[in-house]
Design a protein around this motif. Structure first.
Motif, short mmCIF file in Angstrom:
data_model
loop_
_atom_site.label_atom_id
_atom_site.label_comp_id
_atom_site.label_asym_id
_atom_site.label_seq_id
_atom_site.Cartn_x
_atom_site.Cartn_y
_atom_site.Cartn_z
N ALA A 49 0.83 -1.21 0.00
CA ALA A 49 0.00 0.00 0.00
C ALA A 49 0.86 1.26 0.00
O ALA A 49 0.54 2.24 -0.65
CB ALA A 49 -0.93 -0.01 1.21
N PRO A 65 -5.75 -0.02 1.22
CA PRO A 65 -6.31 -1.09 0.39
C PRO A 65 -7.59 -1.67 0.97
O PRO A 65 -7.73 -1.82 2.18
CB PRO A 65 -5.22 -2.15 0.36
CG PRO A 65 -4.02 -1.55 0.95
CD PRO A 65 -4.42 -0.34 1.72
N TYR A 103 -0.32 2.85 -3.33
CA TYR A 103 -1.52 3.68 -3.15
C TYR A 103 -1.35 4.93 -2.30
O TYR A 103 -1.92 5.96 -2.61
CB TYR A 103 -2.64 2.84 -2.49
CG TYR A 103 -2.89 1.51 -3.13
CD1 TYR A 103 -3.30 1.43 -4.46
CD2 TYR A 103 -2.73 0.32 -2.42
CE1 TYR A 103 -3.55 0.20 -5.06
CE2 TYR A 103 -2.98 -0.91 -3.01
CZ TYR A 103 -3.38 -0.96 -4.32
OH TYR A 103 -3.62 -2.17 -4.90
N GLU A 104 -0.62 4.78 -1.18
CA GLU A 104 -0.74 5.82 -0.15
C GLU A 104 0.38 6.84 -0.21
O GLU A 104 1.46 6.56 -0.71
CB GLU A 104 -0.69 5.15 1.24
CG GLU A 104 -1.76 4.10 1.45
CD GLU A 104 -1.56 3.31 2.74
OE1 GLU A 104 -0.70 3.66 3.56
OE2 GLU A 104 -2.27 2.31 2.92
N THR A 122 2.67 5.25 -7.82
CA THR A 122 1.25 5.16 -8.18
C THR A 122 1.13 4.94 -9.68
O THR A 122 2.07 5.17 -10.44
CB THR A 122 0.53 6.47 -7.81
OG1 THR A 122 1.27 7.53 -8.41
CG2 THR A 122 0.46 6.67 -6.33
N LYS A 161 -6.11 6.63 0.64
CA LYS A 161 -6.77 5.36 0.33
C LYS A 161 -5.93 4.18 0.81
O LYS A 161 -4.85 3.94 0.28
CB LYS A 161 -6.92 5.24 -1.19
CG LYS A 161 -8.00 6.16 -1.76
CD LYS A 161 -9.28 5.37 -1.98
CE LYS A 161 -10.33 6.23 -2.65
NZ LYS A 161 -11.62 6.12 -1.98
N ASP A 198 -8.12 -4.82 -3.43
CA ASP A 198 -6.79 -4.35 -3.82
C ASP A 198 -5.67 -5.28 -3.38
O ASP A 198 -4.56 -4.85 -3.11
CB ASP A 198 -6.54 -2.96 -3.20
CG ASP A 198 -7.63 -1.98 -3.55
OD1 ASP A 198 -7.99 -1.91 -4.74
OD2 ASP A 198 -8.15 -1.31 -2.63
#
Ligand code: FES
Ligand code: FES
Lengths: 825, 155
Positions: free
Chosen positions: A730, A756, A734-735, A814, A754, A760
């Protein structure tokens, strides 16, 4: 806890040990004195490795409570209608002087009991360095910092009144970048840094923003680079991250009329908190015995609930409303901006390599964005300074790990304790060096991998480890070397394998204790102050006691801490409790067993040496068929020939402190001392598919092999791998935390930060257990909770390059960033 | 704010109480009625820890205002746990949860799924619990337990 000293540690003159690499000292066995009955005395045929309970995937002893909703977390405890609620007034500025605070309007609101400001609590606190305040005093240092609090009869009134508190500020330029913070004309965030008390292994630089500077100088780094056939140098950046435990922080304090302070907190650290509260509030006449901390189940910690953060408010505010309990509960937004955050880092890596693939030198300089207060975070910086070589044998090393104050929220511990951050750069770099050499990146790692007895950065030898086995098993799991077909024409598949290691970062005298009490029916209650934060501590402690005392796990209860009743534990951090608390429980069980043998020998005249335990009964090697069930004597004692009773309730006591550890070394070289008790090592691998149109990465397979020494509960270990792996992925996929130019956090919610969801996750996660025993661990075990997260970022960065040829040197990777890189081409 | 009088059936028992119109169902359950299995993880509809059944369908109690609960039937994990389900047993057996803070919400979301869909696919399971955040487990052990129970029921 070590004494905090105001004076920096005087420079020592010891000679750094020689590191010619030719001599490999044997792993120095730490002085782990166990009582003589340590030799197995379970069933006669049982050998040291034939365990009955440890090594099995026992069902969690807290599982049923959790799936039925019976499990109580801090905020679930009822305090009745007298409970008061506090709401905090926060600084809107990242850096400002407080001119005045007007609380009059707030005080007039019906239902308001008290409005408190910094003036009421001029107290400093901090784990390793006392640089924090209950409330900001004359200056605020990050957006969201507490400057006052309103206590009222209900939460809505407290909130309404808090909005009426008026604070005037003189705004100062914020310092938001750790590299700029080192410039000569940068504003000073802590002008009084030189006066702060800190542990002797920190080296703050007064009149700068450098709170600590860990230096390692091993071998001759210049010579190392001269010997190299090529040198690779680059910079990697890692942003800040949030723990996002699903349970927010909360603290309830009650300072009763007799002057005793009880605290209920969502915490990984009941005893550290008790010590911290007692110290910080000692001005009010509190002594440790008057402070009681009760910590029920914790809904996720990941380091975010270690030490003391918002809980100090609960303690201080309770003293302001004597006789009534007061609750401080963090909102999800506060959870993001006013608890510890994972620190950001700018890392410069310079690596010297020979054509034959041997690493000759490493220079690693890390500038940590440590935030407004570093009382805990500076030790993250320290830990990385000691270990930033990764699990490689490198003879010539120069590490500078700098803890830099910034006007962002306080940095602190987060699962991995700095290692995830530095491994992103280091393991990216290692793969790049291998590729430049035209050498297989796995072969390159294998060649340089550290082995038992190799000299660590600070001069002590490396512990036994199964690193090579971990590498080989991970490579096999991801079918390293075998190309994998993408699922479509716009897709590309990449693979990577990286290494990791981590040592517990603890004061040298961090200790764990256990009490073990038998009940009439031979069931057991174990009291420890290690915390159940989801990792399964309670279950594993029960398994350890069960193994020795032969009482089934189902008849063992392990109690969550209440510092009045449970014995001391430093903290549940550093992946050390399986090892430390596990050793304490094992000793308590051995102590209880010794008491059992003793009373049987005294009353029944059977030699202790002939006795053993099986199925909760005492048996005798020389008297087949004879047995004495625990229930018959474990509380009542054994009736002797004269009808008196001998023995009585059996209660075991165990303590463990790593007596071989020391943190003191030469400040300029880091040589000497034994700051790390041992390292846990392993490897992680990934198969990643990238959609070349969108940059979106899909994890097809993730494998992680970790050398746990001995898997006390394999199922729980696999659970740690699956969870930690996703938490690590993550951070890279994502983060990240985003701040504006005024130091305001832009994404303090789960909609904008966000994490997971169940959609995800990697398609396949393969946990691999390697067991190369830790000589001083319980049954050979060492910790592994944090390690599962550490390799993820570099794994992904290397696999992205393998798939699409783009090398990204700043986290996160990302889809957007990958797509932008691909469009550059 | 003026209090309103509301009533709803909570775990089979009719309850009457006064609440401010901006009180949430989550606040009523936790603070006024002592029902603690729904948790406050975010208080804004993002995390799913406050999940309860309202008239047989899962809702986020932090998003339901007190007056909206008037006349409804609310069921929480407390009621289901009086007679634990095979799903709960499977979760326990497989050590599916770690800290367990997300467990009440996930048990309810998964219960709803299995009521509607006897043989969900893995993707349907993932969809069904995607509104329940879990930071500890990586979800796999949770998904596997649901799969196992679904398989048994169909057999
Ligand atoms: S508390 Fe309701 S969704 Fe998070
Ligand atoms: S088990 Fe901890 S949040 Fe799910």
């Amino acid at each position: 806890m070590p004494e905090l000293k105001t004076k920096p540690h005087s420079k020592r003159n010891h000679e750094p040990p020689k590191h010619d690499g030719s001599k490999k000292p044997a792993w120095v066995k730490p002085a782990l004195e166990l009582p003589p009955q340590e030799t197995p005395r379970t069933a006669p045929e049982a050998s040291q490795t034939a365990y009955k309970v440890v090594g099995t995937s026992a069902e969690r002893i807290d599982g049923w409570e959790k799936v039925t909703g019976a499990a109580k977390f801090t905020d679930d405890i009822e305090f009745g209608p007298g409970l008061l609620y506090a709401c905090v007034v926060e600084s809107p500025h990242a850096h400002a002087k407080i001119k005045r605070i007007d609380t009059r309007a707030a005080e007039k609101v019906p239902g308001v009991v008290k409005v408190a400001t910094g003036k009421d609590f001029p107290f400093k606190f901090g784990l390793y360095m006392k640089d924090r305040y209950v409330f900001a005093q004359d200056r605020v240092r990050f957006v969201g910092e507490q400057v006052a609090a309103v206590i009222a009869c209900d939460p809505k009134t407290a909130k309404r009144a808090a909005a009426l508190v008026k604070a005037d500020y003189e705004v100062l330029p914020p310092v938001l970048d750790p590299v700029k913070a080192l410039e000569k004309d940068s504003a000073l965030i802590h002008p009084d840094l030189g006066k702060y008390a800190h542990v002797p292994w920190f080296f703050p630089k007064a009149k700068t923003n450098i709170a600590h500077w860990r230096k390692i100088r091993k071998g001759d780094v210049e010579k190392g680079f001269r010997e190299a056939d090529f040198i690779l140098e680059d910079t990697y950046t890692v942003p800040r991250y949030a723990h996002c435990a699903i349970e927010p922080h909360s603290a309830i304090g009650l300072f009763d009329a007799s002057g005793r302070l009880s605290m209920w907190t969502a915490s990984q650290s009941p005893f550290t908190q008790r010590h911290g509260f007692a110290e910080a509030l000692s001005g009010l006449g509190l002594s440790h015995k008057d402070v009681r901390v009760i910590t029920p189940y914790v809904g996720g910690g990941f380091g975010g609930k270690a030490g003391i953060s918002m809980e100090i408010l609960g303690a201080a505010l309770a003293t302001a409303v004597k006789g009534q309990p007061v609750k401080v509960m963090w909102s999800r937004a506060q959870e993001f901006y006013n608890t510890y955050q994972r620190q950001g880092v700018v890392a410069k890596v310079k690596l010297g390599v020979k054509k034959n693939g041997l690493i000759t030198a490493l220079e690693h300089t890390l500038y940590w964005d440590a935030g407004a207060y570093v009382e805990y975070g500076a030790n993250v910086v320290n830990a990385v300074g000691l270990s930033a070589t990764g699990p490689y044998k490198i003879d010539n090393v120069k590490i500078d790990s700098l803890c830099v104050y910034t006007n962002l929220p306080p940095g602190g511990p987060y699962r991995g304790f700095g290692y995830s951050e530095f491994f992103f750069g280091l393991e990216s770099h290692i793969t790049r060096a291998a590729r430049q050499l035209k050498m297989d990146p796995v072969a390159f790692r294998r060649k340089n991998a550290i082995r038992e007895g190799d000299i660590l950065t600070y001069g002590a030898p490396m512990n036994p480890n199964g690193l090579l086995e971990a590498i080989d098993k991970t490579a096999a799991a991801i079918e390293w070397g075998k190309p994998q077909k993408p699922s479509g024409p716009d897709k590309a598949v990449g693979k990577s394998l990286v290494l990791f290691w981590k040592a517990p970062a603890m004061p040298p005298n961090a200790s764990s204790c256990a009490f073990l009490k038998f009940n009439e029916d031979a069931s057991l209650n174990i009291l420890v102050s290690g915390m159940e934060i989801g990792q399964g501590l309670l279950t594993v402690m029960a398994q350890i006691a069960s193994e020795i005392l032969t009482v089934p796990v189902s008849k063992i209860r392990v109690e969550t801490p209440d510092t009045d009743r449970n014995p001391y534990e430093w903290q549940t951090v550093a992946s050390h409790v399986t090892w430390g608390c596990g050793n304490a429980v094992k000793r308590a069980a051995l102590d209880a067993r010794e008491q059992i043998f003793d009373v049987v020998q005294r009353t029944l005249h059977l030699s202790k040496d002939s006795l053993y335990l099986e199925d909760a009964k005492v048996k005798c090697r020389t008297k087949p068929g004879w047995e004495l069930p625990f229930e018959s004597f474990i509380i009542a004692g054994i009736e002797a020939e004269d009808h008196t009773f001998k023995g009585g309730p059996v209660m075991g006591r165990g303590m463990f402190m790593p007596e071989f550890s020391s943190a003191i070394s030469d400040p300029e070289t880091g040589q000497g001392g034994h700051p790390n008790v041992h390292y846990t090592t392993g490897a992680g691998g990934v198969v990643l598919e990238i959609d070349k149109r969108t940059g979106k990465a899909k994890v097809l397979k993730a494998a992680l092999a970790v050398d746990v020494g001995k898997a006390l509960n394999p199922d729980l270990i696999r659970g740690q791998v699956t969870g930690g792996m996703l938490q690590g992925l993550a951070t890279v996929l994502y983060e990240d935390m985003r701040f504006d130019e005024k130091g305001r956090l832009l994404n303090p919610s789960f909609s904008d930060y966000k994490i997971p969801t169940a959609l995800d996750i990697p398609e396949v996660v393969i946990p691999i257990i390697v067991e190369s025993a830790q000589p001083d661990g319980p049954f050979g075990a060492r910790g592994m909770g944090e390690h599962t997260m550490i390799p993820a970022a570099a794994m992904v960065a290397n696999a992205v390059e393998d798939a699409v040829g783009a090398r990204i040197k700043s986290m996160p990777l990302t889809a957007e960033k990958i797509a932008l890189e691909l469009n550059k081409k | 704010m003026k209090k309103v009088s509301i009533q709803f059936k909570l775990n089979g028992v009719l309850r009457q109480l006064k609440a401010a119109p901006n009180d949430t169902l989550l606040e009523l359950l936790r603070d006024k009625l002592g029902v603690k299995s729904p948790k406050t993880g975010c208080d804004r509809g993002d995390c799913g820890t406050c999940t309860v059944f309202m008239d047989g369908r899962t809702v986020r109690a932090c998003l339901v205002l007190a007056p909206e609960a008037d006349g409804r039937e609310i069921t929480t994990l407390e009621a289901i746990s009086k007679n634990p389900s095979p799903l709960q047993k499977e979760f326990a057996k497989r050590n599916s949860f770690q800290c367990g803070f997300c467990a009440p919400g996930i048990v309810l979301s998964a219960t709803e799924l299995l009521k509607k869909n006897k043989r969900p696919t893995r993707e349907e399971i993932q969809e069904a619990i995607a509104g329940n955040l879990c930071r500890c487990t990586g979800y796999t052990p949770i998904i596997e337990a649901i799969e196992a129970v679904a398989g048994k029921r169909g057999a």
